[in-house]
Scaffold this motif. Sequence first.
Motif, short mmCIF file in Angstrom:
data_model
loop_
_atom_site.label_atom_id
_atom_site.label_comp_id
_atom_site.label_asym_id
_atom_site.label_seq_id
_atom_site.Cartn_x
_atom_site.Cartn_y
_atom_site.Cartn_z
N ASP A 71 0.55 -0.80 0.06
CA ASP A 71 0.65 -0.02 0.16
C ASP A 71 0.50 1.16 0.12
N GLU A 124 -0.78 -1.58 -11.44
CA GLU A 124 -0.58 -2.34 -10.47
C GLU A 124 -1.24 -1.13 -9.13
N ARG A 126 -1.08 1.66 -8.89
CA ARG A 126 -2.42 2.89 -9.36
C ARG A 126 -3.92 2.27 -8.69
N GLU A 127 -4.24 0.50 -9.28
CA GLU A 127 -4.94 0.76 -9.04
C GLU A 127 -5.51 0.46 -7.45
N ARG A 128 -4.52 -0.18 -7.23
CA ARG A 128 -4.15 -0.19 -5.67
C ARG A 128 -4.53 0.86 -4.88
N TYR A 129 -3.44 1.89 -4.75
CA TYR A 129 -3.77 2.96 -4.19
C TYR A 129 -4.93 3.83 -4.39
N HIS A 130 -5.93 3.75 -5.18
CA HIS A 130 -7.47 4.49 -5.20
C HIS A 130 -8.59 3.15 -4.64
N SER A 131 -8.96 1.45 -4.29
CA SER A 131 -9.19 1.06 -4.45
C SER A 131 -8.91 0.48 -2.81
N ARG A 132 -7.63 1.27 -1.91
CA ARG A 132 -7.01 1.07 -0.85
C ARG A 132 -7.05 1.98 0.10
N ASP A 134 -7.66 6.66 0.65
CA ASP A 134 -8.30 7.11 -0.20
C ASP A 134 -7.90 8.78 -0.64
#
Length: 142
Positions: A71, A124, A126-132, A134
């Motif tokens: 994260d 990966e 970008r997707e993790r940053y925005h999904s996990r 704020d």
Amino acid sequence: MAREDSLPTLRSLADLAQLLIPGAVVYVRYSPGPESDVGHPSTDHESGLRMPGVSVNPLNPPGWWSLPVEDWLARRICQYLHQQREGARPWVLGGTEVDFGPDNEPLLVDVEPIAWIADELVTEARERYHSRLDAGASTHED
């Protein structure tokens, strides 16, 4: 210094996390690469002054970080994507901190290239940053 074409390419946040060793700091830099940075320290764009090293961002999480290291890495990669302008790409490096730039970023000399960061790692992240996390939330509310 390792040649650019001999550097490994990291393809996942898990690969990047394996580079984090206690007591050693690794950094990310967005530029055309190590060979183009040799002998060319960063410039403060507002003042035009040359700085005593290349500007980088540390990847190691701080002691207070209790979430997964991936994260933190996703956050660090994404917070500096705006530096990925034409001809620049992210890469991982080590070196000696000699000072700080105008955004309090470390400036390095004696740069040791470690690896390139692949586009799929950036995706990966970008997707993790925005999904996990704020993403973009203000930290000035306390």
